[in-house]
Structure formats: structure tokens, C-alpha cells
Scaffold this motif. Structure first.
Motif, short mmCIF file in Angstrom:
data_model
loop_
_atom_site.label_atom_id
_atom_site.label_comp_id
_atom_site.label_asym_id
_atom_site.label_seq_id
_atom_site.Cartn_x
_atom_site.Cartn_y
_atom_site.Cartn_z
N ASP A 87 0.83 -1.21 0.00
CA ASP A 87 0.00 0.00 0.00
C ASP A 87 0.86 1.26 0.00
OD1 ASP A 87 0.95 -0.21 2.59
OD2 ASP A 87 -0.99 0.11 3.55
N ALA A 122 -3.74 3.65 -1.69
CA ALA A 122 -2.39 3.76 -1.14
C ALA A 122 -2.47 4.37 0.25
CB ALA A 122 -1.52 4.64 -2.04
N ARG A 123 -1.63 3.90 1.13
CA ARG A 123 -1.51 4.47 2.47
C ARG A 123 -0.41 5.52 2.49
NH1 ARG A 123 2.15 3.64 6.21
NH2 ARG A 123 3.01 1.87 5.09
#
Length: 175
Positions: A87, A122-123
Motif C-alpha cells: 500500500d 495507497a496508504r
């Protein structure tokens, strides 16, 4: 992965073989050291680059950056997932020198960041910039990324910038 993103002045889309002339324009003389290994010498090499990008689109994120009104390809964006944290993404971008300093970099990169955060989930996004690439550093600041580290490689200092999901990185991104 087939994907098209539209902004006010741009279209981000997948590569196709009709892009060869425009891609040759900016890959014939890359101006940033980290892209020097991508330098090409002919239209045939541009076509090979496109074929490679198309092949890799299944596992990595590639976009050409096109002017919405003419369809001209003025650059490209690439983002790959971190090997250990799926991520987390590291994008890079390149614009034809004739189209720099007109806000296209901000417009395209912010659209890519929004895509990564809001559609890929996405983190974290991180960007490496070379110490002399002041324009890229200013863009990272404008994107509300924070300078996180500095380290030496064999020739230059590299600066790492980070943006996290649900932080100020998403603020002020119009796309």
C-alpha cells in the motif's frame, strides 16, 4: 491496467504505439540524472519503450501525460508498489522540457496522487528527488509532502519526500 484520468488541461492515459514521436522528443535528451539510463536515440527505440511500458502496465502504473486540447504527449508518470509494503507507492514523472514551468507537473502529479490514494487505496507515497532538482523539491512542497530524509548515492544527495493518506497531502489537490 486500463485507466484514463482527466484534469482541466490534461488527460492521463495508457501508452499506445502512436505516442512514439512525442515520447522520442523528451527521451532523446532527459535532463535529470535519474532518467539518463532511459535516453533513446531513435524512433524505433521509442516504439520499444512503449511496448515495454504496455507490457508492464499489468503490474505497474504507467500513464502518458497528454494535452487535452491537442492529444500531444508531453510526458509520463510511473508508480510502483513498494516490494514490502503493497500500500506504499513510489511515483516518478518526466515532462518534455518545452512544457515545464506551466503547471502541468502539478496538475498531472496531483491527479496521479489522488488516483493512488482514492482508487488504489495507497496508504503512503514517497518520492526521491536529487539535491539539485529544485523544481521537483518545490513541487513536493506544493503537494504538501514532507521532507523525510537525505542520503548519499554514488553521485548526488537524494532527498526522500513522504505523503500519507488522510493527511494534508490530499489538501489543495484539485483533481
Amino acid at each position: 491496467m486500463k485507466k484514463t484520468i482527466e484534469t482541466e488541461r490534461l488527460v492521463l492515459r495508457n501508452f499506445n504505439l502512436n505516442d512514439a514521436n512525442d515520447i522520442y522528443e523528451y527521451l532523446a535528451e532527459p535532463i535529470v540524472n535519474c532518467f539518463m539510463d532511459m535516453k533513446i536515440k531513435s524512433l524505433q527505440e521509442a516504439e520499444k519503450v512503449i511496448q515495454e511500458r504496455i507490457k508492464n502496465e499489468k503490474s505497474e502504473i504507467y500513464f502518458v501525460i497528454c494535452l487535452k486540447d491537442t492529444g500531444k504527449v508531453i510526458g509520463e508518470l510511473f508508480a510502483c508498489a513498494d516490494e514490502h509494503e503493497k500500500d506504499t507507492f513510489s511515483p516518478c514523472w518526466m515532462l518534455n522540457t518545452g512544457y515545464q514551468k506551466q503547471g502541468y507537473d502539478y496538475e498531472s502529479v496531483s491527479a496521479c496522487f489522488n488516483y493512488l490514494f482514492n482508487e488504489i487505496f495507497a496508504r503512503r507515497i514517497y518520492v526521491y528527488t536529487e539535491d539539485y532538482n529544485i523544481a521537483c523539491q518545490k513541487l513536493c512542497e506544493k503537494l504538501n509532502m514532507r521532507k523525510e530524509g537525505l542520503f548519499k548515492n554514488s553521485f548526488h544527495l537524494l532527498i526522500i519526500w513522504t505523503g500519507l493518506r488522510n493527511t494534508k497531502t490530499l489538501i489543495n489537490m484539485p483533481y
